[in-house]
Design a protein around this motif. Structure first.
Motif, short mmCIF file in Angstrom:
data_model
loop_
_atom_site.label_atom_id
_atom_site.label_comp_id
_atom_site.label_asym_id
_atom_site.label_seq_id
_atom_site.Cartn_x
_atom_site.Cartn_y
_atom_site.Cartn_z
N PHE A 5 4.95 -9.10 -1.73
CA PHE A 5 5.70 -8.79 0.00
C PHE A 5 6.67 -7.91 0.56
O PHE A 5 6.51 -6.95 0.74
CB PHE A 5 5.56 -10.12 0.07
N VAL A 6 7.57 -8.71 -0.43
CA VAL A 6 8.42 -7.44 -0.17
C VAL A 6 8.77 -6.05 -0.65
O VAL A 6 9.41 -5.03 0.15
CB VAL A 6 10.11 -8.18 -1.28
N LEU A 7 7.98 -5.63 -1.81
CA LEU A 7 7.41 -4.59 -2.17
C LEU A 7 6.67 -3.73 -0.57
O LEU A 7 7.59 -2.47 -0.74
CB LEU A 7 6.81 -4.09 -3.67
N GLY A 8 5.67 -4.67 -0.54
CA GLY A 8 4.73 -3.57 0.20
C GLY A 8 6.01 -3.77 1.69
O GLY A 8 5.74 -2.65 2.30
N ALA A 9 6.15 -4.55 1.83
CA ALA A 9 7.01 -4.40 3.28
C ALA A 9 8.54 -3.55 3.53
O ALA A 9 8.14 -2.89 4.60
CB ALA A 9 7.29 -6.31 3.74
#
Length: 493
Positions: free
Chosen positions: A298-302
């Motif tokens: 999630f952090v990478l995508g965000a």
């Protein structure tokens, strides 16, 4: 005081309900495939299969009469082109076959990946429901985005096939990291990663971020690093040698895609608001394990999505599924893996309510199976009719003919074997795309002289024109046929 425990029948029913609901939704999608509603990029993919059917080695540009490469000539479309050539089936029948394969790959991929995160029997079904319904009251229809309505319109697209492969990649990679797999497994993972990137580049970015999250979360020691490096090198080699287009040339082609993708940064709460439940679930998972793979994913995508918005590189918005997918999966898993039973029950109730809200927002999808007339009024209001198609021109327009058209017709006509003067989609490998666009604009402009129109017709070998009945006035045209919505097919004299 004794606390009443739920009966075995209640527990069994609670586990069976998500499975039954997911099965019902899958049946709906299978019926949608039978109808294959037309919207968006379906014409591009049909044209791609049509060109490969006629020439597997040198298909040329899928939309215009030009000898250029195209990123749409991917390994998956090559397979479908071979099927079309070998069987003689209609291109739309072949796309239905591709839709069935893509949907099967997606469902089995979700099941395998979720099994690496939870052993609960209801987890895969809840994950499918969350991926389809945890969106928002404003449905977003875009390839690579797995909302039910979007999936119904894009199920035959390469993006669905690529996302299905992505879930399998994450499951396979997670197991390889846990089991200290051998060289063969890792090289297979590298080849699979490259295939995903070739099939659908944007979904390939999502797949890459998910794979990176799996590696970081696993905290591998030094031992698997040589095999991981070999997998990456093999994947890069496959991308390098793919003969149908230069994959690495796409990195310099983003500027022409920014305006198209700017809407991905609009109405965020209306389109993705229900996924905030998953963000809460991710926060809870992060408290339990800071290296949780879904949290890292999630952090990478965000970060990629936010960087695209901040820098004006709106095409980076296509990485948003890398934030949505882990959030949606986390929301589903929290209902079966939260600590105490009371907490799990409360979360399941909240998740169930959110899924109902999301299902109602996309209930118009049923119209793709039964049609608008069979829908109740409140449901019909949420239904958006698909495009009509241009099969009506095929008795006159033959394979390889050039048709002058603009707008939506230019995005559909190549599906039936004809070419258009200008491509209906951005084409990074077509050097004269801007000149072709200008030629179409001038041809249909009210003040253009007959001589200029004749010159454009000769330059591009135009044999037919499709326009509204009250459209272009050109003495060099002969009215041939009428189609839906006041469209007219003209022959060039």
């Amino acid at each position: 005081m004794r606390v009443a425990r739920p009966s075995a029948g209640t527990v069994t029913a609670g586990r069976a309900l998500p499975g039954a609901a997911a099965a019902l939704v899958l049946v709906l999608l299978l019926l949608v495939i039978v109808r294959l509603p037309w919207a968006g990029d379906l014409g591009m993919h049909a044209a791609t299969v049509e060109r490969l059917r006629h020439s597997l080695l040198h298909p040329g540009n899928p939309l215009v009469d030009a000898d250029t490469p195209s990123p749409y000539y991917s390994p998956w479309m090559l397979v479908l082109g071979i099927v079309a050539k070998a069987t003689g089936l209609s291109v739309f029948v072949v796309l239905r076959i591709g839709a069935l394969a893509g949907l099967a790959l997606l469902v089995t991929g979700v099941w395998r990946y979720v099994r690496t995160l939870s052993g609960h029997p209801a987890a895969p079904a809840l994950a499918v429901l969350s991926l389809l319904f945890l969106w928002g009251p404003l449905p977003l229809n875009w390839s690579g985005f797995l909302g039910l309505n979007s999936l119904a319109l894009t199920v035959s697209y390469p993006s669905v096939f690529a996302l299905g492969l992505s879930f399998h990649l994450w499951a396979w990679l997670t197991r390889a990291l846990r089991a200290d797999a051998g060289w063969g497994v890792w090289l297979g993972l590298g080849a699979l990663w490259a295939v995903i990137l070739l099939v659908h580049q944007f979904s390939g970015v999502v797949a890459s971020l998910g794979a990176l999250a799996a590696v970081v979360a696993a905290r591998p020691g030094r031992e698997p690093l040589p095999r991981l490096g070999a997998a990456v090198l093999l994947g890069l080699a496959v991308l390098w040698v793919w003969p149908y287009y230069d994959f690495f040339a796409l990195f310099s082609a983003g500027s022409g895609l920014e305006a198209v993708h700017r809407p991905l940064y609009q109405h965020l709460l209306g389109r993705f608001g229900l996924a905030l439940l998953g963000v809460v679930a991710l926060a809870l998972r992060g408290r339990r394990d800071r290296r949780d793979p879904l949290v890292i994913f999630f952090v990478l995508g965000a970060v990629v999505f936010a960087a695209g918005g901040a820098s004006g590189h709106y095409a980076w918005g296509r990485a948003l599924p890398a934030a949505l997918i882990p959030a949606q999966l986390a929301a589903a898993l929290e209902a079966v893996s939260a600590g105490r039973r009371a907490v799990r029950t409360a979360w399941a109730c909240v998740l169930g309510a959110a899924l109902l809200v999301g299902a109602w927002a996309q209930v118009g999808t049923v119209g793709y199976v039964v049609g608008r007339a069979a829908l109740p009024g409140v449901v019909a209001a949420k239904y958006r009719a698909p495009w009509t198609g241009y099969r009506w021109i095929t008795p006159w327009v033959k394979y390889g003919d050039v048709v002058m058209a603009r707008g939506v017709p230019a995005r559909q006509i190549p599906a039936y074997g004809a070419y258009t003067v200008a491509p209906g989609y951005p084409d990074v490998f077509l050097a004269d795309a801007g000149r072709r666009d200008e030629a179409v604009r001038r041809y249909f402009a009210a003040g253009t002289s007959d001589g200029v129109r004749s010159g454009i017709v000769r330059e591009y070998g135009v044999r037919w024109v499709v326009d509204r009945a009250a459209g272009v006035r050109d003495p060099g045209l002969r009215r041939v046929a009428e189609g839906p919505g006041g469209q007219v097919l003209y022959a060039v004299r």
